[in-house]
Design a protein around this motif. Structure first.
Motif, short mmCIF file in Angstrom:
data_model
loop_
_atom_site.label_atom_id
_atom_site.label_comp_id
_atom_site.label_asym_id
_atom_site.label_seq_id
_atom_site.Cartn_x
_atom_site.Cartn_y
_atom_site.Cartn_z
N ASP A 184 11.31 5.02 -0.41
CA ASP A 184 10.08 4.35 -0.86
C ASP A 184 8.80 4.98 -0.29
O ASP A 184 7.71 4.45 -0.50
CB ASP A 184 10.09 2.87 -0.41
CG ASP A 184 11.28 2.12 -0.98
OD1 ASP A 184 11.66 2.43 -2.12
OD2 ASP A 184 11.83 1.25 -0.28
N GLU A 195 2.93 6.28 8.46
CA GLU A 195 3.88 5.39 7.79
C GLU A 195 5.26 5.47 8.45
O GLU A 195 5.90 4.43 8.67
CB GLU A 195 3.99 5.72 6.29
CG GLU A 195 5.04 4.84 5.61
CD GLU A 195 4.91 4.73 4.10
OE1 GLU A 195 4.02 5.37 3.51
OE2 GLU A 195 5.73 3.99 3.51
N LYS A 235 -4.71 3.80 2.78
CA LYS A 235 -3.34 3.32 2.68
C LYS A 235 -2.89 2.54 3.92
O LYS A 235 -1.92 1.79 3.85
CB LYS A 235 -2.39 4.48 2.42
CG LYS A 235 -2.43 4.91 0.96
CD LYS A 235 -1.17 5.61 0.52
CE LYS A 235 -1.18 5.85 -0.98
NZ LYS A 235 -0.24 6.92 -1.36
N GLN A 238 -2.87 -1.15 3.38
CA GLN A 238 -1.80 -1.47 2.43
C GLN A 238 -0.44 -1.48 3.10
O GLN A 238 0.41 -2.31 2.79
CB GLN A 238 -1.76 -0.42 1.30
CG GLN A 238 -2.98 -0.44 0.41
CD GLN A 238 -2.87 0.60 -0.69
OE1 GLN A 238 -1.81 1.19 -0.90
NE2 GLN A 238 -3.96 0.84 -1.38
N ARG A 242 2.45 -4.17 2.74
CA ARG A 242 3.65 -3.75 2.01
C ARG A 242 4.89 -3.87 2.90
O ARG A 242 5.98 -4.21 2.43
CB ARG A 242 3.48 -2.30 1.56
CG ARG A 242 4.30 -1.91 0.37
CD ARG A 242 3.62 -0.86 -0.49
NE ARG A 242 3.11 0.29 0.25
CZ ARG A 242 3.88 1.28 0.69
NH1 ARG A 242 5.17 1.27 0.49
NH2 ARG A 242 3.34 2.28 1.34
#
Ligand SMILES: Nc1nc2c(ncn2[C@@H]2O[C@H](COP(=O)(O)OP(=O)(O)OP(=O)(O)O)[C@@H](O)[C@H]2O)c(=O)[nH]1
Ligand SMILES: [Mg+2]
Length: 244
Positions: A184, A195, A235, A238, A242
């Protein structure tokens, strides 16, 4: 057991690829011997069809050195995609530990054994510029401020204790990578580094930071763009929602 893998992404690193491979190999060998397991050491160059011939030099290195392999990709798809392909290859080959490092000498290959040693009691090890003993060798004030500010921003938005969230010198256990949900991940550049570390923390894994000194690239030019930096900035919030 299939040992310790270093994934080295390259795009137009013709001047760096041979010296970095030759500097990294003995360090990787020492680190793998220390880590035990008998799986040996592997260095995987992931080249996105560099127009400057990096891929051809990489093939020559693979022919010359046992343990060096090259993954050729058709087009430049960014650092994140290159790492995901490299991780997939190493995991498929049964890797135990997987390292990330830039191919431009910003990361010192002499630090590889320290990262691997720290993986003895961590799920993910980060080479960190922003812990005691770490730093940046030759950046001007503005670049320092931007980098520190970027990590501080991500740290406060994501509410994590890690000091260096944007760095790309890391050591993962294979079991760690398997638990991150890599299928993902769509980010690139700094966003990709943030991330992966954030996913590890959210999954309850132990993240350790070891000090490193980051240097300006030795030759060639940066592939980092304002777009990649901005992508990371928008991001980050987010990510928090998420991956809640
Ligand atoms: N395969 C592949 N490698 C890439 C790509 N973009 C960057 N790289 C490699 O990723 C590493 C880091 O990229 P750099 O351009 O040095 O970016 P950076 O280190 O964040 O920025 P600088 O500090 O300016 O050097 C280098 O080894 C690059 O060759 C890409 O699209 N594909
Ligand atoms: Mg660089």
């Amino acid at each position: 057991m299939s040992g310790v893998w270093l994934v080295l992404p390259t795009y137009n690193e013709a001047e760096n690829v041979e010296p970095i491979v030759e500097a990294a190999l003995p360090r990787l060998r020492a680190a793998a011997a220390h880590a035990g397991g008998g799986g040996g050491h592997h260095l995987l160059i992931v080249d996105d069809s560099s127009p400057d011939g990096t891929g051809r030099i990489a093939d020559e290195l693979a022919a010359r050195h046992a343990g060096v392999e090259v993954l050729h990709r058709g087009a430049k798809e960014g650092l994140g995609a290159a790492y995901l392909a490299g991780f997939g290859h190493a995991l498929g080959a049964g890797a135990d530990l997987i390292l990330e490092m830039d191919a431009d000498f910003s990361h010192d290959p002499a630090d590889l054994p320290r990262l691997v040693a720290a993986a003895g009691d961590a799920d993910l090890v980060l080479g960190s510029r922003y812990v005691a003993g770490g730093g940046v060798a030759d950046w001007g004030r503005l670049r320092r401020l931007l980098s520190r500010g970027g990590s501080a921003y991500a740290r406060s938005v994501l509410r994590v204790p890690v000091r260096d969230l944007t760095g790309g010198f890391k050591c993962f256990h294979a079991t760690t990578l398997r638990r991150l949900g890599l299928e993902d991940v769509r980010t690139d550049g700094y966003g990709f580094q943030i991330e992966l570390t954030y996913r590890a923390i959210r999954a309850g894994m132990r993240v350790a930071e070891v000090p490193i000194v980051f240097s300006e690239r030795r030759a060639g030019s940066s592939k980092m763009t304002a777009r990649i930096a901005l992508e990371a900035a928008w991001k980050v919030p987010q990510l928090r929602f998420r991956l809640r």
